[in-house]
Design an enzyme around this catalytic site. Structure first.
Site, PDB file in Angstrom:
ATOM      1  N   GLN A   1     107.583  31.230  82.325  1.00 35.31           N
ATOM      2  CA  GLN A   1     106.528  30.956  83.377  1.00 35.31           C
ATOM      3  C   GLN A   1     107.060  31.020  84.678  1.00 35.31           C
ATOM      4  OE1 GLN A   1     106.435  26.548  82.329  1.00 35.31           O
ATOM      5  NE2 GLN A   1     107.898  26.222  83.908  1.00 35.31           N
TER       6      GLN A   1
ATOM      7  N   TYR B   1     120.478  21.010  94.985  1.00 37.15           N
ATOM      8  CA  TYR B   1     119.743  22.128  94.618  1.00 37.15           C
ATOM      9  C   TYR B   1     120.170  23.320  95.627  1.00 37.15           C
ATOM     10  CZ  TYR B   1     115.866  25.121  94.324  1.00 37.15           C
ATOM     11  OH  TYR B   1     114.868  26.199  93.987  1.00 37.15           O
ATOM     12  N   CYS B   2     120.289  22.641  97.151  1.00 39.30           N
ATOM     13  CA  CYS B   2     120.698  23.567  98.150  1.00 39.30           C
ATOM     14  C   CYS B   2     122.214  24.138  98.135  1.00 39.30           C
ATOM     15  CB  CYS B   2     120.685  22.535  99.556  1.00 39.30           C
ATOM     16  SG  CYS B   2     121.088  23.480 100.989  1.00 39.30           S
ATOM     17  N   ALA B   3     123.041  23.205  97.586  1.00 42.59           N
ATOM     18  CA  ALA B   3     124.337  23.625  97.490  1.00 42.59           C
ATOM     19  C   ALA B   3     124.391  24.826  96.296  1.00 42.59           C
ATOM     20  CB  ALA B   3     125.225  22.609  96.788  1.00 42.59           C
ATOM     21  N   SER B   4     123.526  24.673  95.339  1.00 42.50           N
ATOM     22  CA  SER B   4     123.557  25.662  94.067  1.00 42.50           C
ATOM     23  C   SER B   4     123.112  27.032  94.660  1.00 42.50           C
ATOM     24  CB  SER B   4     122.877  25.262  92.812  1.00 42.50           C
ATOM     25  OG  SER B   4     121.346  25.239  93.245  1.00 42.50           O
TER      26      SER B   4
ATOM     27  N   THR C   1     104.454  27.439  91.270  1.00 41.87           N
ATOM     28  CA  THR C   1     105.087  27.209  89.988  1.00 41.87           C
ATOM     29  C   THR C   1     105.352  26.029  89.580  1.00 41.87           C
ATOM     30  OG1 THR C   1     107.332  27.208  90.448  1.00 41.87           O
ATOM     31  CG2 THR C   1     106.346  29.315  90.847  1.00 41.87           C
TER      32      THR C   1
ATOM     33  N   ASP D   1     114.356  32.333  77.454  1.00 44.04           N
ATOM     34  CA  ASP D   1     114.244  30.849  78.099  1.00 44.04           C
ATOM     35  C   ASP D   1     114.457  29.894  77.086  1.00 44.04           C
ATOM     36  OD1 ASP D   1     111.728  30.595  80.424  1.00 44.04           O
ATOM     37  OD2 ASP D   1     112.287  28.822  79.239  1.00 44.04           O
TER      38      ASP D   1
ATOM     39  N   VAL E   1     120.660  29.205  79.009  1.00 48.24           N
ATOM     40  CA  VAL E   1     121.706  29.906  79.645  1.00 48.24           C
ATOM     41  C   VAL E   1     122.886  29.238  80.051  1.00 48.24           C
ATOM     42  CG1 VAL E   1     119.588  31.313  80.763  1.00 48.24           C
ATOM     43  CG2 VAL E   1     120.631  29.348  81.923  1.00 48.24           C
TER      44      VAL E   1
HETATM   45  N1  LIG Z   1     109.147  27.610  92.905  1.00 46.18           N
HETATM   46  C1  LIG Z   1     109.720  27.395  94.135  1.00 46.18           C
HETATM   47  O1  LIG Z   1     109.535  26.935  95.104  1.00 46.18           O
HETATM   48  C2  LIG Z   1     111.097  28.210  94.194  1.00 46.18           C
HETATM   49  C3  LIG Z   1     111.694  28.635  93.063  1.00 46.18           C
HETATM   50  N2  LIG Z   1     112.961  29.259  93.315  1.00 46.18           N
HETATM   51  C4  LIG Z   1     113.804  29.542  92.148  1.00 46.18           C
HETATM   52  O2  LIG Z   1     112.915  30.775  91.307  1.00 46.18           O
HETATM   53  C5  LIG Z   1     113.679  30.328  89.938  1.00 46.18           C
HETATM   54  C6  LIG Z   1     112.396  30.433  88.911  1.00 46.18           C
HETATM   55  O3  LIG Z   1     111.680  29.098  89.533  1.00 46.18           O
HETATM   56  P1  LIG Z   1     110.250  28.736  89.078  1.00 46.18           P
HETATM   57  O4  LIG Z   1     109.594  29.810  88.534  1.00 46.18           O
HETATM   58  O5  LIG Z   1     109.720  28.078  90.421  1.00 46.18           O
HETATM   59  O6  LIG Z   1     110.469  27.383  88.187  1.00 46.18           O
HETATM   60  P2  LIG Z   1     109.652  27.093  86.783  1.00 46.18           P
HETATM   61  O7  LIG Z   1     110.135  25.737  86.486  1.00 46.18           O
HETATM   62  O8  LIG Z   1     108.457  27.475  86.664  1.00 46.18           O
HETATM   63  O9  LIG Z   1     110.262  28.100  85.739  1.00 46.18           O
HETATM   64  C7  LIG Z   1     111.615  28.127  85.334  1.00 46.18           C
HETATM   65  C8  LIG Z   1     111.825  28.692  84.036  1.00 46.18           C
HETATM   66  O10 LIG Z   1     113.268  28.721  83.593  1.00 46.18           O
HETATM   67  C9  LIG Z   1     113.497  28.019  82.478  1.00 46.18           C
HETATM   68  N3  LIG Z   1     114.755  27.301  82.228  1.00 46.18           N
HETATM   69  C10 LIG Z   1     115.194  26.197  82.929  1.00 46.18           C
HETATM   70  N4  LIG Z   1     116.443  25.703  82.347  1.00 46.18           N
HETATM   71  C11 LIG Z   1     116.783  26.769  81.624  1.00 46.18           C
HETATM   72  C12 LIG Z   1     117.967  26.797  80.875  1.00 46.18           C
HETATM   73  N5  LIG Z   1     118.995  26.108  80.954  1.00 46.18           N
HETATM   74  N6  LIG Z   1     117.952  27.975  80.054  1.00 46.18           N
HETATM   75  C13 LIG Z   1     117.070  28.822  79.956  1.00 46.18           C
HETATM   76  N7  LIG Z   1     115.775  28.945  80.542  1.00 46.18           N
HETATM   77  C14 LIG Z   1     115.522  27.723  81.504  1.00 46.18           C
HETATM   78  C15 LIG Z   1     112.436  27.035  82.067  1.00 46.18           C
HETATM   79  O11 LIG Z   1     111.980  26.795  80.810  1.00 46.18           O
HETATM   80  C16 LIG Z   1     111.175  27.572  82.698  1.00 46.18           C
HETATM   81  O12 LIG Z   1     110.469  28.707  81.906  1.00 46.18           O
HETATM   82  C17 LIG Z   1     114.537  29.095  89.972  1.00 46.18           C
HETATM   83  O13 LIG Z   1     115.896  29.631  90.229  1.00 46.18           O
HETATM   84  C18 LIG Z   1     114.235  28.474  91.231  1.00 46.18           C
HETATM   85  O14 LIG Z   1     115.290  27.835  91.814  1.00 46.18           O
HETATM   86  C19 LIG Z   1     113.207  29.686  94.573  1.00 46.18           C
HETATM   87  C20 LIG Z   1     112.756  29.212  95.614  1.00 46.18           C
HETATM   88  C21 LIG Z   1     111.201  28.721  95.710  1.00 46.18           C
HETATM   89  C1  LIG Z   2     110.821  21.510  94.212  1.00 44.30           C
HETATM   90  C2  LIG Z   2     111.020  22.395  95.082  1.00 44.30           C
HETATM   91  C3  LIG Z   2     112.288  22.919  95.079  1.00 44.30           C
HETATM   92  C4  LIG Z   2     112.634  24.027  95.480  1.00 44.30           C
HETATM   93  C5  LIG Z   2     111.746  24.910  95.997  1.00 44.30           C
HETATM   94  C6  LIG Z   2     112.548  25.989  96.721  1.00 44.30           C
HETATM   95  O1  LIG Z   2     113.740  26.230  96.362  1.00 44.30           O
HETATM   96  C7  LIG Z   2     112.260  26.077  98.312  1.00 44.30           C
HETATM   97  O2  LIG Z   2     111.678  27.000  98.756  1.00 44.30           O
HETATM   98  C8  LIG Z   2     113.037  25.277  99.159  1.00 44.30           C
HETATM   99  C9  LIG Z   2     112.939  25.292 100.236  1.00 44.30           C
HETATM  100  C10 LIG Z   2     113.637  24.452 101.203  1.00 44.30           C
HETATM  101  C11 LIG Z   2     113.633  24.658 102.480  1.00 44.30           C
HETATM  102  C12 LIG Z   2     114.199  23.739 103.183  1.00 44.30           C
HETATM  103  C13 LIG Z   2     114.410  23.683 104.617  1.00 44.30           C
HETATM  104  C14 LIG Z   2     113.752  24.732 105.434  1.00 44.30           C
HETATM  105  C15 LIG Z   2     114.001  24.851 106.731  1.00 44.30           C
HETATM  106  C16 LIG Z   2     113.510  25.639 107.547  1.00 44.30           C
HETATM  107  O3  LIG Z   2     114.192  25.777 108.952  1.00 44.30           O
HETATM  108  C17 LIG Z   2     113.135  27.269 107.122  1.00 44.30           C
HETATM  109  C18 LIG Z   2     113.984  28.119 107.817  1.00 44.30           C
HETATM  110  C19 LIG Z   2     113.731  29.378 107.957  1.00 44.30           C
HETATM  111  C20 LIG Z   2     112.560  29.794 107.541  1.00 44.30           C
HETATM  112  C21 LIG Z   2     111.836  31.122 108.394  1.00 44.30           C
HETATM  113  C22 LIG Z   2     112.312  32.370 107.954  1.00 44.30           C
HETATM  114  O4  LIG Z   2     113.508  32.920 107.666  1.00 44.30           O
HETATM  115  O5  LIG Z   2     111.214  33.247 107.681  1.00 44.30           O
END
Ligand SMILES: NC(=O)C1=CN([C@@H]2O[C@H](COP(=O)(O)OP(=O)(O)OC[C@H]3O[C@@H](n4cnc5c(N)ncnc54)[C@H](O)[C@@H]3O)[C@@H](O)[C@H]2O)C=CC1
Ligand SMILES: CC/C=C\C[C@H](O)C(=O)/C=C/C=C/C=C\C=C\[C@@H](O)C/C=C\CCC(=O)O
Length: 264
Positions: A15, A151-154, A188, A36, A65
């Site tokens: 997904q 999450y940020c640290a990871s 998502t 997945d 994973v």
């Molecule tokens: N949705 C957002 O706002 C953002 C997401 N991300 C990153 O993008 C990546 C994908 O996230 P999304 O698609 O948004 O999340 P999602 O929750 O929609 O999909 C994540 C998928 O990973 C699978 N998954 C979770 N744990 C697992 C495990 N231990 N082993 C195998 N599969 C596992 C889930 O079953 C799911 O299908 C993640 O690393 C997330 O941190 C990064 C920035 C923004």
């Molecule tokens: C449940 C959602 C969890 C994670 C979502 C995803 O990983 C995510 O996008 C998290 C973002 C967190 C952002 C936190 C702080 C943002 C600070 C701003 O200063 C953004 C900085 C720069 C953006 C401008 C640019 O560089 O284009």
């Protein structure tokens, strides 16, 4: 890299962003290993893709994973089924500040382990064919995230590891390029975790603050992240790149000062 005929391994493929990446790679002619934890979602994803692309183009493997044995077996099944591995996307991720150890295990440790396992197969010094690895980080890997500290640290760890291993791959002439993509908020199911106390723990009281950030930053379509992935794979000049994707600036890159540039 020319994508037609290549084999890609995508974690978290069932997904969200992973599913969007898979569809884009299939449209480009690649064969896909869908990895997945979620059996039902994974099988539904494959069934849907089979209708559009044919069942021969994908293989679904249920795999946690964070389980080294399962992840190793998934790579082995990939070679047995498709005969090779060209592209690896370590995408699976969770947002859990309550069970924060799980967040580190999925988002960082599994990305490191997946990268090392992928390099064992792809590194030309090991008899591999070379290839591309993409590790999915986040904008939260580049800025503080007060309400998601672990999450940020990871994600900071994913970026630091990816830039470092990319430099090593270049110095060692592995024939493998390794890059990271850092999206802001993306539409998502992961975003639903903000509403859940079992995910947010002590930060649950700040859920409206995060939602305000989402309103401020906007929410991206997963298809744009998939486009960024394709750019990183197809353009052979990218190694150690930190791609950022935001609503305000679209696809752009983190620029590091000369003193911070790693030998790429
Ligand atoms: N949705 C957002 O706002 C953002 C997401 N991300 C990153 O993008 C990546 C994908 O996230 P999304 O698609 O948004 O999340 P999602 O929750 O929609 O999909 C994540 C998928 O990973 C699978 N998954 C979770 N744990 C697992 C495990 N231990 N082993 C195998 N599969 C596992 C889930 O079953 C799911 O299908 C993640 O690393 C997330 O941190 C990064 C920035 C923004
Ligand atoms: C449940 C959602 C969890 C994670 C979502 C995803 O990983 C995510 O996008 C998290 C973002 C967190 C952002 C936190 C702080 C943002 C600070 C701003 O200063 C953004 C900085 C720069 C953006 C401008 C640019 O560089 O284009």
């Amino acid at each position: 890299m020319y994508l037609n005929g290549k084999v890609a391994f995508v974690t978290g493929a069932a997904q969200g962003i992973g599913r969007a990446m898979v569809e884009e790679l299939l449209h480009k002619g690649a064969a896909l290993v869908l990895v997945d934890l979620n059996l039902i979602a994974g099988e539904q994803c494959k069934a849907s893709l089979d209708e559009e692309f044919g069942s021969h183009r994908t293989l679904f493997i249920q795999c946690d994973v964070t389980d080294e044995k399962q992840l190793k077996a998934a790579f082995q099944k990939t070679i047995e089924h498709f005969g090779k591995l060209d592209i690896l996307v370590n995408n699976a991720g969770v947002n859990n500040e309550k069970d924060w150890e799980k967040t580190i295990e999925v988002n960082l440790i599994s990305v490191i382990r997946g990268t090392y396992l992928g390099l064992e197969l792809m590194n030309i010094k090991n008899g591999g064919r070379g290839g591309v690895i993409i590790n999915v980080a986040s904008l939260a890997g580049l800025t503080p995230a007060a309400y998601q500290p672990v999450y940020c640290a990871s994600k900071h760890g994913v970026i630091g590891f990816t830039r470092s291993i990319a430099a090593l791959a270049s110095i060692g002439n592995y024939g493998v390029r390794i890059n990271t993509v850092c999206p802001a908020f993306v539409d998502t199911p992961l975003l639903e975790s903000i509403e859940k106390e079992e995910n947010m723990g002590q930060f649950y009281k700040y859920k409206d603050n995060i939602k305000d950030m989402m309103k401020s930053f906007g929410v991206l379509n997963p298809s744009l992240i998939a486009k960024g992935l394709i750019d990183l794979i197809e353009d052979d000049s990218f190694n150690g790149a930190v791609m950022k994707i935001t609503t305000s600036r679209g696809i752009h890159f983190e620029e590091y000062g000369a003193h911070q540039k790693t030998k790429i």
